[in-house]
Every structure is written in structure tokens, then in C-alpha cells.
Design a protein around this motif. Structure first.
Motif, PDB file in Angstrom:
ATOM      1  N   GLY A   1       2.790  10.099  -9.828  1.00 50.31           N
ATOM      2  CA  GLY A   1       2.212   9.968 -11.170  1.00 50.31           C
ATOM      3  C   GLY A   1       3.041   9.094 -12.077  1.00 50.31           C
ATOM      4  O   GLY A   1       3.177   9.386 -13.273  1.00 50.31           O
TER       5      GLY A   1
ATOM      6  N   ARG B   1       2.139  17.710  -7.414  1.00 51.90           N
ATOM      7  CA  ARG B   1       2.227  16.703  -6.357  1.00 51.90           C
ATOM      8  C   ARG B   1       3.683  16.242  -6.263  1.00 51.90           C
ATOM      9  O   ARG B   1       4.258  15.774  -7.250  1.00 51.90           O
ATOM     10  CB  ARG B   1       1.321  15.502  -6.663  1.00 51.90           C
ATOM     11  CG  ARG B   1      -0.163  15.833  -6.626  1.00 51.90           C
ATOM     12  CD  ARG B   1      -0.985  14.658  -7.128  1.00 51.90           C
ATOM     13  NE  ARG B   1      -0.830  13.474  -6.313  1.00 51.90           N
ATOM     14  CZ  ARG B   1      -1.520  13.225  -5.189  1.00 51.90           C
ATOM     15  NH1 ARG B   1      -2.416  14.106  -4.769  1.00 51.90           N
ATOM     16  NH2 ARG B   1      -1.333  12.128  -4.508  1.00 51.90           N
TER      17      ARG B   1
ATOM     18  N   ASN C   1       2.469   1.666  -3.485  1.00 48.43           N
ATOM     19  CA  ASN C   1       1.506   2.182  -4.467  1.00 48.43           C
ATOM     20  C   ASN C   1       1.193   3.651  -4.204  1.00 48.43           C
ATOM     21  O   ASN C   1       0.967   4.432  -5.135  1.00 48.43           O
ATOM     22  CB  ASN C   1       0.220   1.355  -4.435  1.00 48.43           C
ATOM     23  CG  ASN C   1       0.395  -0.005  -5.112  1.00 48.43           C
ATOM     24  OD1 ASN C   1       1.157  -0.117  -6.077  1.00 48.43           O
ATOM     25  ND2 ASN C   1      -0.297  -1.027  -4.618  1.00 48.43           N
ATOM     26  N   GLY C   2       1.176   4.042  -2.916  1.00 49.11           N
ATOM     27  CA  GLY C   2       0.935   5.443  -2.597  1.00 49.11           C
ATOM     28  C   GLY C   2       2.021   6.341  -3.166  1.00 49.11           C
ATOM     29  O   GLY C   2       1.746   7.426  -3.692  1.00 49.11           O
TER      30      GLY C   2
ATOM     31  N   GLU D   1       4.096   5.649 -14.136  1.00 52.53           N
ATOM     32  CA  GLU D   1       3.427   4.564 -14.861  1.00 52.53           C
ATOM     33  C   GLU D   1       4.237   3.290 -14.672  1.00 52.53           C
ATOM     34  O   GLU D   1       5.220   3.047 -15.372  1.00 52.53           O
ATOM     35  CB  GLU D   1       3.304   4.906 -16.345  1.00 52.53           C
ATOM     36  CG  GLU D   1       2.437   6.121 -16.628  1.00 52.53           C
ATOM     37  CD  GLU D   1       2.355   6.422 -18.117  1.00 52.53           C
ATOM     38  OE1 GLU D   1       2.943   5.640 -18.905  1.00 52.53           O
ATOM     39  OE2 GLU D   1       1.729   7.425 -18.483  1.00 52.53           O
TER      40      GLU D   1
ATOM     41  N   GLU E   1      12.220   5.969 -13.740  1.00 50.78           N
ATOM     42  CA  GLU E   1      11.222   6.088 -12.684  1.00 50.78           C
ATOM     43  C   GLU E   1      11.437   5.033 -11.608  1.00 50.78           C
ATOM     44  O   GLU E   1      11.242   5.288 -10.412  1.00 50.78           O
ATOM     45  CB  GLU E   1       9.825   5.982 -13.294  1.00 50.78           C
ATOM     46  CG  GLU E   1       9.487   7.159 -14.203  1.00 50.78           C
ATOM     47  CD  GLU E   1       8.100   7.028 -14.811  1.00 50.78           C
ATOM     48  OE1 GLU E   1       7.493   5.940 -14.673  1.00 50.78           O
ATOM     49  OE2 GLU E   1       7.620   8.009 -15.420  1.00 50.78           O
TER      50      GLU E   1
ATOM     51  N   ILE F   1       3.937   5.626  -5.789  1.00 49.85           N
ATOM     52  CA  ILE F   1       3.840   5.612  -7.250  1.00 49.85           C
ATOM     53  C   ILE F   1       2.714   6.525  -7.724  1.00 49.85           C
ATOM     54  O   ILE F   1       2.872   7.303  -8.677  1.00 49.85           O
ATOM     55  CB  ILE F   1       3.625   4.165  -7.741  1.00 49.85           C
ATOM     56  CG1 ILE F   1       4.883   3.327  -7.451  1.00 49.85           C
ATOM     57  CG2 ILE F   1       3.293   4.134  -9.224  1.00 49.85           C
ATOM     58  CD1 ILE F   1       4.709   1.847  -7.717  1.00 49.85           C
ATOM     59  N   ASN F   2       1.565   6.444  -7.059  1.00 48.02           N
ATOM     60  CA  ASN F   2       0.426   7.263  -7.478  1.00 48.02           C
ATOM     61  C   ASN F   2       0.687   8.750  -7.235  1.00 48.02           C
ATOM     62  O   ASN F   2       0.298   9.605  -8.039  1.00 48.02           O
ATOM     63  CB  ASN F   2      -0.833   6.824  -6.734  1.00 48.02           C
ATOM     64  CG  ASN F   2      -1.253   5.404  -7.124  1.00 48.02           C
ATOM     65  OD1 ASN F   2      -0.969   4.954  -8.240  1.00 48.02           O
ATOM     66  ND2 ASN F   2      -1.917   4.693  -6.206  1.00 48.02           N
ATOM     67  N   THR F   3       1.325   9.053  -6.089  1.00 50.11           N
ATOM     68  CA  THR F   3       1.604  10.463  -5.785  1.00 50.11           C
ATOM     69  C   THR F   3       2.517  11.082  -6.830  1.00 50.11           C
ATOM     70  O   THR F   3       2.319  12.228  -7.252  1.00 50.11           O
ATOM     71  CB  THR F   3       2.246  10.583  -4.393  1.00 50.11           C
ATOM     72  OG1 THR F   3       1.344  10.056  -3.417  1.00 50.11           O
ATOM     73  CG2 THR F   3       2.571  12.030  -4.069  1.00 50.11           C
TER      74      THR F   3
ATOM     75  N   GLU G   1       0.832  -1.205   0.000  1.00 50.50           N
ATOM     76  CA  GLU G   1       0.000   0.000   0.000  1.00 50.50           C
ATOM     77  C   GLU G   1       0.869   1.258   0.000  1.00 50.50           C
ATOM     78  O   GLU G   1       0.583   2.240  -0.704  1.00 50.50           O
ATOM     79  CB  GLU G   1      -0.938   0.005   1.216  1.00 50.50           C
ATOM     80  CG  GLU G   1      -2.046  -1.044   1.176  1.00 50.50           C
ATOM     81  CD  GLU G   1      -1.545  -2.429   1.572  1.00 50.50           C
ATOM     82  OE1 GLU G   1      -0.368  -2.526   2.015  1.00 50.50           O
ATOM     83  OE2 GLU G   1      -2.298  -3.406   1.422  1.00 50.50           O
TER      84      GLU G   1
ATOM     85  N   THR H   1       0.884  18.721  -2.053  1.00 49.11           N
ATOM     86  CA  THR H   1       0.116  19.009  -3.272  1.00 49.11           C
ATOM     87  C   THR H   1       0.033  20.516  -3.449  1.00 49.11           C
ATOM     88  O   THR H   1       0.244  21.289  -2.511  1.00 49.11           O
ATOM     89  CB  THR H   1      -1.302  18.414  -3.180  1.00 49.11           C
ATOM     90  OG1 THR H   1      -1.973  18.979  -2.043  1.00 49.11           O
ATOM     91  CG2 THR H   1      -1.244  16.899  -3.036  1.00 49.11           C
TER      92      THR H   1
ATOM     93  N   SER I   1       3.891  -1.033 -12.943  1.00 54.80           N
ATOM     94  CA  SER I   1       3.083  -2.087 -12.342  1.00 54.80           C
ATOM     95  C   SER I   1       3.889  -2.778 -11.263  1.00 54.80           C
ATOM     96  O   SER I   1       5.109  -2.959 -11.402  1.00 54.80           O
ATOM     97  CB  SER I   1       2.660  -3.108 -13.409  1.00 54.80           C
ATOM     98  OG  SER I   1       1.938  -2.467 -14.446  1.00 54.80           O
TER      99      SER I   1
END
Length: 714
Positions: free
Chosen positions: A567, A642, A560-561, A569, A587, A563-565, A557, A614, A571
Motif C-alpha cells: 500500500g 496485507r 509493482n506487486g 504511494e 517507503e 508496492i501495491n501489496t 511487475e 492477507t 511511482s
């Protein structure tokens, strides 16, 4: 009552004796030959009248009994012992003495301090051991050689000086002449003993022998003195002195010619030398000659040098008249010959080398530039051309520099001269930067000198060149436009290096020129062409994806947080305590860097934390540079509004305050941070007030002992 009286009597006795020093008794040694009066007189002087009055002295068989204060008695006893050692007598008993009147007077004349005392039919000789022994020796000689005198004739002695080695001769002569006198050797004297008339004859013999005795000096005292003889005339004067039978020697030394011999011989030789030299000076040929100043010597320098070279004595014989480019010297030929030899030698030392060049670069402070390059030359304009004068190596190097400047620098169209500045460019990168400047149309040239690389050109072009150099050598990706020509500095990453850039430019016919400088790619060309290159490069990098196994150091978790923050790409698949990550290589490296900082095993006083911000509209490059200038170890990741901040809680708190102060609203003006050296007497607050008064949109963000960190539009 009896008890009280007894106590009072004891106290009275104590009061009488209180304060009195202890009195002692001791035996002082006898001093041989001293009577009581002499003993008392000496110690009165030795102790002083006051201390002597405090003691009593009583003669005894073993010495003197002395009673008095301990300190005074001790001094007297010690001194008496010392005197007894000095006066320790020596004596010899002789059966008989020679029949000589006034024997005591003879002994006194000979310095023999003894006392002869008759003891019954013998004689006691008392005194210092050495004097007693010499007296006994003399008595034995006198007793064996002197007859008993007749009562009707006067028997006497006479002491006369005699040369060493002549005593036996004197005895033989006296014997041959039948002179009834005895000659005794005593030191450097002869003692004549006999009757009056014989003593007179013997004395005449001794005087005659002394007058005719040749004293041979085996060790003559030699002396030396300096002469005025020139070193090159030693042989000539040696022959003269030898002909005159003068036993001296002439020696050459760095300070002049030295004469060595006895005092008498040296004085005679010096008179001869002075006479010959004075005659030579009268016959000296006086002439006049012209001497040029050595190259580069100003007026007066040659005269001052020759005065020291010749010395005041020889310089006084020369007169100097300044004329154009030199001096007219009048003086003796010999001195002028020495001056000629020295000026020829100086001309060889000061001989300049020169080259004639058609043109000299129009550079402001050209002489200062050459001096900073370590070139000791002078540039002189001669009929439209220029002459470079100085040591040969420096002249050749200067001509080479002028040639490079003439080839590489386009002369300015106006009247403004070129200037120069030193730049911090690695020597191996000079050619690359020359190509960059040529492509960008920046009219400057780079020259390698013994003291570093310099850039030469007009002032505005040098400013552009310095900005370009600073930008390329910095760690930021910066694009600077200059009319139609621009350049872009990008990092070499994701396998996209110089060879890749050249392949892309060639394949897509992009009108740009790539260079590898200081570990970065520099792309030069029109802004439109650079844009085409950047788009293709980004597409290539974006398609360059890899699969990497990352150790499970955070939960899926949390990963993933991040990676999402940011932005990103990519998996993520969790397998057996590890993460399999698929995405762009750059990246993935960014995520791994964040994880390594969060889970570092290195001991640290501050725990590493992560915070997501942010609404931040500043580039991560700008923020990281700003934090680095402030000495913060906080790292910023991400793009756009972000970002992820990784560091200690204190650093994250400081960064949050910084963002609030700068402002997070998007702005059309790009801010930059720059460090400026400290100004004497200016505080950060004073500087900020000055900026506000001048309506400058610049903030003094941080102040240190070295300077100020300024933030504002570029």
C-alpha cells in the motif's frame, strides 16, 4: 639291526645329556699371597656349597683351571680377577734392617701391614705400596740414627704422642741432656729408640715438654644463642660484658638479641645476663593504666590482639580487667609503655570520620543500598539527627548521595519507606531520564554510583520508572499513558530529528517536551497534545518525498506487486536497466531493503523467497520482535491486513503456521510477546496447563533451555 641299534645308542646318549647345562673350562687368576686352601675356602663361601660342588679346580702355573657350568665358572673367574687386583703386592728389597728387637711389633703398632722376608743376605719387604713405602722410610731413619746395640744392654723403642712442631725441640733437649736416645717423628707421634734407662729419661723429657706446650687455637668454634635482653638495652649489656672481659658480642635481630662467642664464654655471659635481668625484674615498677578500645573494636578483640602482640611471656606479666569502653591493665611500666604506643598507633589506623546530617532519606534497606554502592559507612540516629561514620571518603560520598536524594525525591505521603533498584541506564543519559520522570510525574530519582545507576523511590513509582526505561531503550514505538501525562517513543527518520521536533512544538505551541534518548525521540505531555504532535509529524514525513534510482534486480511487475501489496504511494519508471522511483524516503528504503534481501549475493544455504499474506491483523513491529525472539531471520514489511514476508522457505512456512496458531481475526486486545526465564522443574507443557487452570489468556509459544516465549495480552 645295526642301524636301529646305532640310533638307539645315540638317543640314549642324548637322553642322558638332555637337561644338563653346558660345561666349560676356563683359567682363573692367582690371588697373590693366597694358597690353595685359602683359595678354595673363599670361593666355597662366595659361590655357595651347591655351586662350588659343581666345579673342579686344578692348580696350574698360570692360575687355576676351572671346569663346570658356564654361569658358575664365569662368576668365579670374574671374582678371581677382582681379587688379584685388590691383592696386587708391592715389594722393595733392603740391604739391611736396623738393630731393633721386635721390629714387626713396631710396624704393627704403626699400622704398617707388611711382611719382611729374608732372602740370603738381603730382606724383601712385601705389602700394599703405601705401607711398603712408609716402612722403607722408617727403616732408613732407624738405620741412620740407631747404633748397633751392645750385646749386654737391652735396646728398645717407645711410641709417645707429641704436639706438632715439638719434634725438633725434643731432639735438641735430648742432645743437650746427653740422653742416649733417638727421637723419630712419625705422624703426630714421636718414636724413641734406645737402651732401657735412656728410654725412661727420654720419655720424661717428652712428657714434660707436652705438658708445658701451649696449644694456640687459631679457629675457635663460635656459637650463638638468643637472650632475653631488650633491643633497646644492647649497649648497656655490652658495656657490662666488656668490663667482665668476656669475649662475646651482642647483635640485634628481628627475633631478639643474639649472643655470639665460644661455648665457654657464651655460657659465662648468659649467666651474667640472666642474673642482671632477674634483678631488674625484681625492681620493675608495677602500675595500673586504663586503655580504650580502638574505634569499632568489640569487647575482647583488644585483649586477643595484645596477647599476640606481646607474646605469651610478656602477656603473662599483665592482668586485664574489662571496664566500660576499655580495659584496666596492671603490669610492669615497660610493658604498659609498649601497649600504650601500640594502642595509639591502632587508634590512628582505626580513626573514624563522621558527618552529622539533619535528615536521612526514608529508604528501605538503606544500609544494603550503601553497601552495594561500595560505601563502608554506618548511619546512627542521634536526637532527631543522624551521624554517618566511616572512612572519610566514603562518609563524604554518602552525605552527597543523601543531599541529592533530599533534593530530587519527593518524600512519600504515607508511611511506606523508599526502596532502590539498579537500572541499566547509560551514565550520559541520566539527566535526560530525570527530566522524563519529572515531566511524567514519576516520583523517583536517579543516582550515579561507582557500581552503576540506581533509581530511588516508592515501590510503585519505581515499577513505573522501570517500565518507562525499558520502553524507551527498546526498539519499539510504544505509548504509555499515566493519567493526564503520557509519552511517545518514535524513530528518528526521514530527516525528522530532535531539532525538527522542537521547531514543530514551538511553531504550533504544542504543550509537549521532546528529548533525544538512545537514538530515539521521546515526546512527553498530555495525550491530546501528543496526538497533535504525531499528526503534524506524520504529515511532514508523508510530504517528504525523494527520487531514487534503484538497480533493476526484479521485473517491473514484481516491483509493482510489492508496492501495491504494501500500500505504498510511489511511482516507478523503467529506464535502461534501472528503476527511477519517486516517493517517501522511508517507503523507498523499505522497498530497497526487500529487494536487497531477495537478491543478496552472499552465499547462503537457503534461498530467499517472498510471500504476501492477507488478513493479518498484527503490527509488523510485534511480528518482527516475535520472530527475532525465536531466532528467525524472516523479515515482515507492511501495515494493516496485507504484509510481505521475506526469508527462506522454512522460515515462511514456520511463520504461516504461527499465524494460524495465533489467529488472524482482528481483535480488540493487542497481543504482545515476552520472554520469561526458565523455572526450575517446570516444562512448557506444565506451565501452559497452569495458565489454562488459572484462566490466563497466555500461550506458551516456545520453550528453550533458557526459558519460555509467552504470547498474550499486554
Amino acid at each position: 639291526v645295526k642301524t636301529v641299534n646305532a640310533i638307539l645308542e645315540r638317543e640314549a646318549l642324548f637322553d642322558e645329556s638332555e637337561g644338563q647345562p653346558d660345561r666349560v673350562s676356563n683359567v682363573a687368576a692367582l690371588v697373590p699371597g693366597w694358597n690353595d686352601a685359602k683359595y678354595a675356602r673363599y670361593f666355597t663361601d662366595f659361590l655357595g656349597v651347591d655351586d662350588f660342588s659343581r666345579i673342579s679346580i686344578t692348580p696350574s702355573t698360570s692360575g687355576y683351571i676351572v671346569i663346570g657350568p658356564e654361569e658358575v665358572v664365569s662368576r668365579l673367574v670374574a671374582e678371581a680377577s677382582r681379587l688379584a687386583g685388590i691383592e696386587d703386592p708391592f715389594f722393595v728389597i733392603e740391604e739391611s734392617l736396623p738393630a731393633i728387637d721386635q721390629l714387626d711389633t713396631l710396624l704393627d703398632r704403626l699400622g704398617l701391614k707388611v711382611t719382611i722376608l729374608p732372602v740370603e743376605n738381603k730382606h724383601l719387604i712385601v705389602g700394599i705400596k703405601e705401607s711398603v713405602e712408609k716402612t722403607v722410610e722408617l727403616i732408613k731413619m732407624l738405620r741412620s740414627d740407631v747404633e748397633v746395640p751392645l750385646s749386654s744392654r737391652k735396646y728398645d723403642y717407645l711410641i709417645m704422642p707429641a704436639n706438632e712442631g715439638s719434634f725438633e725441640t725434643i731432639r735438641q733437649v735430648l742432645s743437650e741432656l746427653k740422653i742416649d736416645a733417638t727421637a723419630l717423628s712419625f705422624g703426630s707421634n714421636v718414636i724413641l729408640v734406645g737402651y732401657g734407662e735412656d728410654l725412661e729419661d727420654a720419655a720424661s723429657v717428652v712428657n714434660s715438654i707436652n705438658e708445658r706446650t701451649v696449644i694456640l687455637e687459631t679457629d675457635k668454634e663460635l656459637k650463638y644463642s638468643f637472650t632475653e635482653i631488650p633491643n633497646d638495652r644492647i649497649d648497656e649489656f655490652t658495656a657490662i660484658l666488656y668490663s667482665l672481659k668476656l669475649d662475646v658480642e651482642l647483635l640485634s635481630s628481628p627475633s631478639g638479641v643474639v649472643l655470639v662467642g665460644t661455648e665457654e664464654e657464651a655460657e659465662k655471659a648468659n649467666e651474667v645476663i640472666r642474673s642482671v635481668l632477674s634483678k631488674a625484674e625484681q625492681d620493675e615498677t608495677v602500675e595500673s593504666r586504663f586503655f580504650n578500645n580502638p574505634a569499632g573494636w568489640e569487647e575482647g578483640k583488644l585483649v586477643a590482639y595484645l596477647r599476640g602482640f606481646l607474646g605469651e611471656k610478656d602477656w603473662a606479666k599483665v592482668s586485664a580487667t574489662p571496664v566500660q569502653s576499655g580495659y584496666l591493665l596492671v603490669g610492669p611500666s615497660e610493658i604498659l609503655n609498649r601497649i600504650h604506643s601500640e594502642t595509639v598507633r591502632l587508634a590512628g589506623l582505626e580513626k573514624p570520620y563522621y558527618e552529622i546530617v539533619e535528615t536521612v532519606p526514608s529508604i528501605q534497606n538503606l544500609q544494603a543500598m550503601l553497601e552495594k554502592m561500595g560505601l563502608a559507612v554506618t548511619v546512627v540516629a542521634v536526637d532527631g539527627r543522624s551521624m554517618v561514620i566511616g572512612p572519610e571518603s566514603d562518609v563524604l560520598q554518602t552525605v552527597k548521595v543523601f543531599s541529592e536524594l533530599a533534593e530530587g525525591v519527593v518524600l512519600p505521603r504515607g508511611d511506606e519507606p523508599d526502596v532502590f533498584d539498579f537500572v541499566e541506564i547509560p551514565s550520559e543519559e541520566v539527566e535526560s531520564f530525570r527530566t522524563i520522570f519529572a515531566r511524567l510525574g514519576i516520583r523517583v530519582d536517579l543516582l550515579s554510583t561507582p557500581t552503576g545507576v540506581i533509581v530511588v523511590g516508592q515501590k510503585d513509582n519505581i515499577s513505573k520508572a522501570l517500565e518507562t526505561i525499558t520502553s524507551i531503550l527498546s526498539r519499539r514505538e510504544v505509548q504509555v499513558a499515566n493519567g493526564e501525562q503520557s509519552y511517545l517513543v518514535v524513530e528518528i527518520r526521514d530527516g525528522f530529528d530532535l531539532a525538527s521536533a522542537q521547531s514543530v512544538i514551538s511553531a504550533f505551541s504544542i504543550d509537549t517536551y521532546p528529548l533525544s534518548v538512545a537514538g530515539k525521540l521521546v515526546i512527553i505531555g498530555a495525550e491530546k497534545e501528543i496526538g497533535r504532535f504525531v499528526q503534524i509529524r506524520n504529515d511532514i514525513i508523508s510530504e517528504h518525498k525523494v527520487t531514487v534510482i534503484v538497480p533493476r534486480e526484479v521485473t517491473i511487475e514484481e516491483l509493482n506487486g510489492i508496492i501495491n501489496t504494501l500500500g505504498l504511494e510511489m511511482s516507478v519508471l523503467e529506464i535502461r536497466g534501472s528503476f527511477v522511483v519517486y516517493g517517501k524516503e522511508g517507503e523507498i528504503e523499505q522497498v530497497r531493503d526487500i529487494l536487497s534481501r531477495l537478491t543478496s549475493d552472499e552465499p547462503s544455504e537457503k534461498t530467499q523467497e517472498m510471500r504476501i499474506f492477507t488478513g493479518i491483523y498484527q503490527s509488523t513491529d510485534f511480528l518482527n520482535q516475535l520472530l527475532s525472539s525465536m531466532g528467525s531471520s524472516l523479515k515482515i514489511y507492511g501495515e494493516g491486513d496485507r504484509i510481505v514476508a521475506v526469508g527462506s522457505a522454512d522460515d515462511i512456512g514456520m511463520f504461516e503456521n504461527l499465524m494460524q496458531e495465533i489467529g488472524s481475526e482482528p481483535s480488540a486486545v493487542e497481543l504482545t510477546a515476552k520472554f520469561y526465564p526458565r523455572l526450575e522443574g517446570w516444562t512448557g507443557e506444565t506451565l501452559a496447563e497452569f495458565f489454562r487452570a488459572m484462566n490466563f489468556a497466555v500461550e506458551v509459544f516456545h520453550e528453550s533451555s533458557q526459558g519460555y516465549l509467552l504470547i498474550g495480552p499486554a
